[in-house]
Design an enzyme around this catalytic site. Structure first.
Site, PDB file in Angstrom:
ATOM      1  N   ARG A  55       7.101   9.068   6.930  1.00  0.00           N
ATOM      2  CA  ARG A  55       7.508  10.407   7.512  1.00  0.00           C
ATOM      3  C   ARG A  55       5.953  11.536   6.459  1.00  0.00           C
ATOM      4  NH1 ARG A  55      12.406  10.393   2.600  1.00  0.00           N
ATOM      5  NH2 ARG A  55      11.660   7.543   2.188  1.00  0.00           N
TER       6      ARG A  55
ATOM      7  N   GLU B 159      21.568  -0.773  -4.685  1.00  0.00           N
ATOM      8  CA  GLU B 159      20.229  -0.236  -3.755  1.00  0.00           C
ATOM      9  C   GLU B 159      21.917   1.152  -3.699  1.00  0.00           C
ATOM     10  OE1 GLU B 159      17.398   0.353  -3.852  1.00  0.00           O
ATOM     11  OE2 GLU B 159      17.535  -0.964  -4.954  1.00  0.00           O
TER      12      GLU B 159
ATOM     13  N   ASP C 224       2.362   4.786  -4.649  1.00  0.00           N
ATOM     14  CA  ASP C 224       2.664   6.188  -4.353  1.00  0.00           C
ATOM     15  C   ASP C 224       2.689   7.494  -5.069  1.00  0.00           C
ATOM     16  OD1 ASP C 224       5.062   5.548  -4.307  1.00  0.00           O
ATOM     17  OD2 ASP C 224       5.884   6.338  -2.139  1.00  0.00           O
TER      18      ASP C 224
ATOM     19  N   TYR D 233     -37.655  23.923   9.692  1.00  0.00           N
ATOM     20  CA  TYR D 233     -37.225  23.309  10.713  1.00  0.00           C
ATOM     21  C   TYR D 233     -37.564  23.373  11.781  1.00  0.00           C
ATOM     22  CZ  TYR D 233     -33.571  21.197  13.759  1.00  0.00           C
ATOM     23  OH  TYR D 233     -33.358  19.974  14.800  1.00  0.00           O
TER      24      TYR D 233
ATOM     25  N   GLN E 272       1.049  -8.432   2.704  1.00  0.00           N
ATOM     26  CA  GLN E 272       2.131  -9.059   3.587  1.00  0.00           C
ATOM     27  C   GLN E 272       1.926  -8.164   5.249  1.00  0.00           C
ATOM     28  OE1 GLN E 272       4.993  -5.682   2.150  1.00  0.00           O
ATOM     29  NE2 GLN E 272       5.907  -7.230   2.159  1.00  0.00           N
TER      30      GLN E 272
ATOM     31  N   SER F 149     -40.697  41.456   0.089  1.00  0.00           N
ATOM     32  CA  SER F 149     -39.130  41.600   1.230  1.00  0.00           C
ATOM     33  C   SER F 149     -39.987  40.844   2.313  1.00  0.00           C
ATOM     34  CB  SER F 149     -38.684  42.905   1.163  1.00  0.00           C
ATOM     35  OG  SER F 149     -38.076  42.757  -0.641  1.00  0.00           O
TER      36      SER F 149
ATOM     37  N   GLY G 141      10.571  -6.205   2.076  1.00  0.00           N
ATOM     38  CA  GLY G 141      10.976  -5.936   1.647  1.00  0.00           C
ATOM     39  C   GLY G 141      10.688  -5.544  -0.099  1.00  0.00           C
TER      40      GLY G 141
ATOM     41  N   ALA H 282       1.558  -1.567  -1.695  1.00  0.00           N
ATOM     42  CA  ALA H 282       1.053  -0.213  -1.004  1.00  0.00           C
ATOM     43  C   ALA H 282       1.592  -1.077   0.652  1.00  0.00           C
ATOM     44  CB  ALA H 282       0.084   0.258  -1.127  1.00  0.00           C
TER      45      ALA H 282
HETATM   46  C1  UD1 Z   1      12.973   1.248  -4.258  1.00  0.00           C
HETATM   47  C2  UD1 Z   1      13.720   0.457  -4.829  1.00  0.00           C
HETATM   48  C3  UD1 Z   1      14.663   1.050  -5.857  1.00  0.00           C
HETATM   49  C4  UD1 Z   1      14.572   2.523  -6.557  1.00  0.00           C
HETATM   50  C5  UD1 Z   1      12.868   3.024  -5.631  1.00  0.00           C
HETATM   51  C6  UD1 Z   1      12.463   4.450  -6.410  1.00  0.00           C
HETATM   52  C7  UD1 Z   1      14.341  -1.829  -4.209  1.00  0.00           C
HETATM   53  C8  UD1 Z   1      14.842  -2.913  -3.754  1.00  0.00           C
HETATM   54  N1  UD1 Z   1      14.354  -0.982  -4.348  1.00  0.00           N
HETATM   55  O1  UD1 Z   1      13.466   1.547  -3.023  1.00  0.00           O
HETATM   56  O2  UD1 Z   1      15.577   0.466  -6.536  1.00  0.00           O
HETATM   57  O3  UD1 Z   1      14.948   3.367  -7.476  1.00  0.00           O
HETATM   58  O4  UD1 Z   1      12.486   1.860  -4.652  1.00  0.00           O
HETATM   59  O5  UD1 Z   1      11.610   4.596  -5.374  1.00  0.00           O
HETATM   60  O6  UD1 Z   1      13.006  -2.024  -5.091  1.00  0.00           O
HETATM   61  N2  UD1 Z   1       6.955  -1.707  -0.324  1.00  0.00           N
HETATM   62  C9  UD1 Z   1       5.840  -2.921  -0.155  1.00  0.00           C
HETATM   63  N3  UD1 Z   1       6.389  -3.696   1.079  1.00  0.00           N
HETATM   64  C10 UD1 Z   1       7.739  -4.100   1.823  1.00  0.00           C
HETATM   65  C11 UD1 Z   1       8.846  -2.949   0.848  1.00  0.00           C
HETATM   66  C12 UD1 Z   1       8.498  -1.993   0.034  1.00  0.00           C
HETATM   67  O7  UD1 Z   1       4.859  -2.686  -0.423  1.00  0.00           O
HETATM   68  O8  UD1 Z   1       7.960  -5.075   2.588  1.00  0.00           O
HETATM   69  C13 UD1 Z   1       6.077  -0.771  -1.286  1.00  0.00           C
HETATM   70  C14 UD1 Z   1       6.344   1.071  -0.574  1.00  0.00           C
HETATM   71  O9  UD1 Z   1       4.940   0.464  -0.063  1.00  0.00           O
HETATM   72  C15 UD1 Z   1       6.256   1.079  -1.366  1.00  0.00           C
HETATM   73  C16 UD1 Z   1       7.554   0.160  -2.360  1.00  0.00           C
HETATM   74  O10 UD1 Z   1       7.220  -0.841  -1.947  1.00  0.00           O
HETATM   75  O11 UD1 Z   1       5.309   1.578  -2.187  1.00  0.00           O
HETATM   76  C17 UD1 Z   1       9.000   1.171  -2.181  1.00  0.00           C
HETATM   77  O12 UD1 Z   1       9.710   0.980  -1.167  1.00  0.00           O
HETATM   78  P1  UD1 Z   1      10.498   1.466  -0.176  1.00  0.00           P
HETATM   79  O13 UD1 Z   1      10.762   1.138   0.991  1.00  0.00           O
HETATM   80  O14 UD1 Z   1       9.978   2.614  -0.328  1.00  0.00           O
HETATM   81  O15 UD1 Z   1      11.618   1.335  -1.510  1.00  0.00           O
HETATM   82  P2  UD1 Z   1      13.040   1.691  -2.130  1.00  0.00           P
HETATM   83  O16 UD1 Z   1      13.957   1.840  -1.197  1.00  0.00           O
HETATM   84  O17 UD1 Z   1      12.520   3.323  -2.278  1.00  0.00           O
END
Ligand code: UD1
Ligand code: CA
Length: 483
Positions: free
Chosen positions: A16, A158, A106, A390, A76, A408, A81, A10
């Site tokens: 967005r 991806e 989410d 009050y 983090q 009343s 990633g 998270a």
């Molecule tokens: C990711 C997956 C993808 C999958 C998709 C499903 C990877 C590389 N890709 O892609 O295969 O189909 O989810 O929705 O895992 N987050 C962090 N820290 C980070 C990056 C992300 O906490 O550094 C969290 C985000 O808040 C989110 C989740 O990880 O809740 C997914 O991250 P997001 O960047 O949305 O991944 P996708 O590109 O959608």
């Protein structure tokens, strides 16, 4: 089952949503999105839950700690990633063994049962990594699950890194993954960021496992919406409606009559007994509880309310109110926090109540404000009564005893006490205590100033009407005298 650790990611910003509130803190069905995910995680009975926070970490962390005080928090700082995020989680944990589940914060529709079944499948197959996959019509944006001729999973690619042929694959990575902890620990440092996004992809561990000659499984979930993430407000509304549809249907299966599911909104933590009836336009929010045979609606919003068996609540807005069995409320009643209505009691039309305990069988039927009050059993409060609580500085309490009958248009100026079996006259302003059984009257004797309208309002329709009526009366009296 093995020792289980659930990692909830998270840290992402959720740009967005275009909101000052972090995405995972947006509510759906009375809980935050991450609240739903944590509830699902809890249902797997994990050894530990780790949440990775980054953006607005103070708010997110405080919320998680409130819902799940035992959760480990991993920070983090930069969102490099999902692979990097999981590494942060593992570092925060210290040591990890058994099975590790990764989920996102989410995906509000995710159910604990699905997570549990997935973990069980993963363990039974003894895979190094398992993917909770989904078969979808439009895989755009998702990581694709790549299988070889034998159907064995080889990798996740991806969207941005996929070839046109790979993009045709309709089996997607939901994002929920299961790992053998020992394998995961060894694989995480081997993830690179040489890809289209320049991120450390957690999904790369699939190919790493295969390189090592280990097996990977992908288990498609039939109900793909459970793994769907919310990215913007339109999706938030769609997922909210879907969750509500599921909740309402669940209650109907438990024996609740819902006349119009489309206009009935029930939060996740509401509890209903069989044979409750919900009429159109009702929102049941928070931890509202409704007992059997109660009928609620049409058009009510009840938040954290408790409605007794067989009670009837019509067009009412209520919060933190307790309504007794067989009681009647509404239409157009406003129940504010601290309202308690006894069994068989009544709060009627255009009545506002707050911090008010109204006894069994007691009635406040019409046009009243009852604040900071206690009303004894069987008492009837006359129409248009104001509990003046009050004084402009402080709030004070009013106590009305049992079986009292107040008339009343009264004002009870608090602090004041009206005894058991007492009564008041119409228009009384009660400033002093009324002893049990006494009748309190505060308005003076009525005086009629004859002809007032004719002299003070001459020439107005009022004066004309009065003149006409007096003339008719004189004619009538004359006729009587002549006959
Ligand atoms: C990711 C997956 C993808 C999958 C998709 C499903 C990877 C590389 N890709 O892609 O295969 O189909 O989810 O929705 O895992 N987050 C962090 N820290 C980070 C990056 C992300 O906490 O550094 C969290 C985000 O808040 C989110 C989740 O990880 O809740 C997914 O991250 P997001 O960047 O949305 O991944 P996708 O590109 O959608
Ligand atoms: Ca995403």
């Amino acid at each position: 089952m093995n020792q289980l650790t659930v990692i909830v990611l998270a840290a992402g910003g959720g740009t967005r949503m275009k909101s000052k509130t972090m995405k995972v803190l947006h509510p759906i069905a009375g809980r935050t999105m991450i609240g739903h995910v944590l509830a699902a995680a809890r249902e797997t009975e994990p050894e530990r839950i780790v949440a990775v926070v980054g953006h607005q970490r103070e708010e997110v962390a405080a919320h998680i700690q409130e819902l799940e005080p035992g959760a480990v928090l991993a920070v983090q700082d930069e969102q490099l990633g999902t692979g990097h995020a999981v590494r942060m989680a593992v570092e925060a944990l210290g040591e990890v063994g058994g099975t590790v589940l990764v989920a996102y914060g989410d995906t509000p529709l995710l159910e604990g049962r699905s997570l549990r079944d997935f973990a069980a499948e993963h363990e039974a197959a003894q895979h190094a990594v398992s993917i909770l996959s989904g078969i979808v019509d439009d895989p755009f944006g998702y990581g694709r699950v790549l299988r070889n001729e034998e159907g064995d999973v080889e990798a996740i690619v991806e969207e941005k890194d996929a070839t046109p042929a790979q993009r045709e694959v309709r089996e997607i990575n939901s994002g929920i993954l299961a790992f053998d902890a020992e394998f995961l620990l060894g694989a995480l440092p081997r993830i690179g960021n040489d890809n289209a996004k320049g991120e450390y992809y957690l999904t790369d561990v699939v190919a790493i496992a295969r390189e090592d000659g280990l097996t990977v499984g992908a288990f498609p979930i039939a109900d793909v919406m459970q793994t769907e993430g919310v990215n913007d407000r339109a999706q938030l509304a769609r997922m909210g409606a879907e969750m509500n549809r599921r909740i309402v249907e669940g209650w109907m299966r438990e024996g609740v009559t819902v006349m119009d599911p489309a206009t009935t909104w029930i939060d996740a933590d509401v509890s209903l007994e069989p044979d409750v009836t919900i009429l159109p336009g009702v929102q049941l929010l928070g931890a509202t509880v409704i007992a059997e045979d109660a009928v609620v609606g049409p058009d009510c919003t009840l938040k954290d309310c408790e409605i007794g068996a067989g009670a009837r609540v019509v067009r009412t807005h209520g919060e933190l109110a307790v309504i007794g069995a067989g009681a009647n409320v509404g239409p157009f009643s406003y129940l504010r926090p601290g309202t308690t209505l006894g069994a068989g009691g009544k709060i009627g039309g255009f009545v506002e109540t707050k911090n008010a305990t109204i006894g069994d069988g007691a009635k406040v039927p019409h046009l009243s404000y009852v604040g900071d009050a206690e009303i004894g059993e069987g008492t009837n409060i006359g129409a248009g009564t104001i509990f003046a609580n009050y004084d402009g500085v402080r709030k004070h309490r009013t106590k009305v005893g049992r079986q009292a009958r107040t008339a009343s248009n009264n004002t009870f100026v608090a602090p004041v006490e009206i005894g058991d079996g007492a009564a008041t006259g119409a228009g009384t302003v009660v400033r002093r205590d009324v002893p049990p059984g006494a009748l309190a009257v505060s308005s003076g004797p009525q005086r009629n100033l004859e002809g007032w309208a004719l002299s003070k309002r001459a020439g107005t329709p009022q004066a004309e009407a009065a003149e006409q009526a007096l003339a008719d009366r004189r004619d009538g009296e004359q006729g009587m005298a002549e006959s």
